[in-house]
Design a protein around this motif. Structure first.
Motif, PDB file in Angstrom:
ATOM      1  N   VAL A 101       2.100  95.169  29.930  1.00  0.00           N
ATOM      2  CA  VAL A 101       2.864  94.528  29.181  1.00  0.00           C
ATOM      3  C   VAL A 101       3.905  95.245  27.971  1.00  0.00           C
ATOM      4  CG1 VAL A 101       2.639  92.572  26.984  1.00  0.00           C
ATOM      5  CG2 VAL A 101       0.934  92.771  28.972  1.00  0.00           C
ATOM      6  N   SER A 138       7.259  95.605  29.758  1.00  0.00           N
ATOM      7  CA  SER A 138       7.889  94.395  30.172  1.00  0.00           C
ATOM      8  C   SER A 138       8.253  93.600  28.828  1.00  0.00           C
ATOM      9  CB  SER A 138       7.158  93.601  31.121  1.00  0.00           C
ATOM     10  OG  SER A 138       6.146  93.025  30.595  1.00  0.00           O
ATOM     11  N   THR A 139       7.857  94.193  27.785  1.00  0.00           N
ATOM     12  CA  THR A 139       8.186  93.524  26.390  1.00  0.00           C
ATOM     13  C   THR A 139       8.537  94.326  25.389  1.00  0.00           C
ATOM     14  OG1 THR A 139       6.185  91.768  26.897  1.00  0.00           O
ATOM     15  CG2 THR A 139       6.938  91.986  24.706  1.00  0.00           C
ATOM     16  N   GLN A 197       2.701  86.711  26.015  1.00  0.00           N
ATOM     17  CA  GLN A 197       3.221  87.888  26.584  1.00  0.00           C
ATOM     18  C   GLN A 197       2.108  88.335  27.520  1.00  0.00           C
ATOM     19  OE1 GLN A 197       3.911  87.748  23.430  1.00  0.00           O
ATOM     20  NE2 GLN A 197       5.960  88.355  23.072  1.00  0.00           N
ATOM     21  N   CYS A 209       2.350  88.062  31.592  1.00  0.00           N
ATOM     22  CA  CYS A 209       2.493  89.445  32.362  1.00  0.00           C
ATOM     23  C   CYS A 209       1.312  89.445  33.297  1.00  0.00           C
ATOM     24  CB  CYS A 209       2.583  90.568  31.447  1.00  0.00           C
ATOM     25  SG  CYS A 209       2.765  92.124  32.334  1.00  0.00           S
TER      26      CYS A 209
END
Length: 348
Positions: free
Chosen positions: A226, A229-230, A238, A242
């Protein structure tokens, strides 16, 4: 000339140092923050307190990610110090699982008489994922353990103790590793997040602990995925997005449809939700035991029937059964469950 060589050597050392630092920084968090010493371990105090000078043959078993391998490695580092690599043989039995490994690598190491640490009069063999070993290999290992007990200790590590033959189990002191408590897991995760400069809110941490379910490895992998990707603060949304798991809100919608809609409507709604959110029926099924056990108004006999049917569906899915067919079975079982609950209420 000597000055040039000194400068060149300095540059090489600096390059090696930078390379090692980059390699360390790029490691998965699971390996990067694996406990190196006994003080780094969390929970399992009864196992850590085992006296090293009377170390028996050990059998560590329990769910994945609960610290079995890390614990025995930390104990071994404390025992042998800088001689760890010479006094400890680590084998992953899922790769080296046949009888030839027992006859060659294990027996050769156990029979050698070279000791580099006089304070510890025995070597250590760690067999990780030993439940993957064949029965023939386990039977051969039994005799090796008996023969070389004076010079060697064995630590057998596995997830499923029932796959270890009784003859091996009886020769070891058994320690069960239970899922890690949320409090200890959360404390360690917060330490790692602080080092990695990653921020997470309270609901996000609850989601990680729920999905991890006492598995530190799984929790760390979720957080690292996570965080990659965040950008910014990590929240509950999230986490579930994810990992591809249904959120509690999604699951409550599924329960609402199953208990309050007719068969066709519930089936269509769940199918649409799966397509929209990219969910698998297996992920949805895994949530049911947790939520059904919290339903105080459901009679015990009906709860048992529901859980039994859910286990059949999960087993069928694991063996490649059609998701559409199993979803129909799930919706149908709840239609029957609703009738049973109504009948049970009328009989009171």
């Amino acid at each position: 000339m000597e000055v040039d060589m000194a400068e060149k050597n300095k540059e090489i050392d600096q390059f090696k140092s930078d390379l090692e630092r980059r390699q360390f920084e790029s490691l998965p968090w699971v390996e990067k923050y694996r406990p190196k010493s006994i003080n780094d371990l969390i929970a399992h105090d009864d196992i850590i307190a085992t006296k090293s000078n009377t170390l028996p043959h050990l059998l560590f078993y329990g769910p994945p990610g609960t610290g079995k391998t890390s614990t025995i490695q930390a104990i071994a580092r404390k025992l042998y110090g800088e001689n760890y690599s010479r006094m400890v043989l680590e084998l992953n039995a899922s790769d080296d699982r046949g009888i030839d490994v027992v006859r060659e690598q294990i027996k050769t190491f156990a029979s050698s008489m070279f000791f580099f640490n006089s304070t510890v009069p025995y070597k250590l063999i760690i067999l990780d994922e030993a439940d993957s070993m064949t029965n023939i290999a386990q039977t051969a290992l039994r005799r090796v353990i008996e023969k070389y007990t004076k010079t060697t200790r064995f630590c057998i590590v596995c997830n499923y103790v029932v796959k270890i033959i009784p003859a091996l189990q009886s020769r070891c002191t058994r320690f069960r590793f239970k899922p890690l408590p949320d409090s200890a897991t959360e404390e360690r995760l917060k330490e790692i997040l602080k080092i990695e400069n990653v921020q997470i809110d309270e609901e996000g941490m609850k989601a990680v602990l729920f999905l991890g379910d006492g598995d530190m490895r799984k929790s760390l992998n979720i957080l690292q995925s996570v965080s990659m990707s965040t950008n910014g603060l990590i929240g509950e949304e999230q986490i579930y997005k994810c990992t591809g798991n249904p959120s509690p809100t999604d699951f409550h919608m599924v329960l609402e449809w199953l208990f309050n809609e007719d068969f066709q409507t519930a089936f269509n709604n769940i199918t649409d939700l799966k397509k929209k959110k990219g969910l698998s029926l297996t992920d949805i099924i895994s949530y049911f035991p947790h939520f059904l056990m919290e339903m105080d108004d459901m009679p015990s006999i009906l709860l048992c029937k529901a859980l039994s049917h859910l286990s059949d569906i999960e087993f069928n899915l694991s063996n490649g059964a059609s998701e559409k067919l199993q979803l129909g079975s799930l919706v149908g079982s709840f239609q029957i469950l609703k009738d049973d609950i109504a009948l049970h209420g009328n009989n009171k």
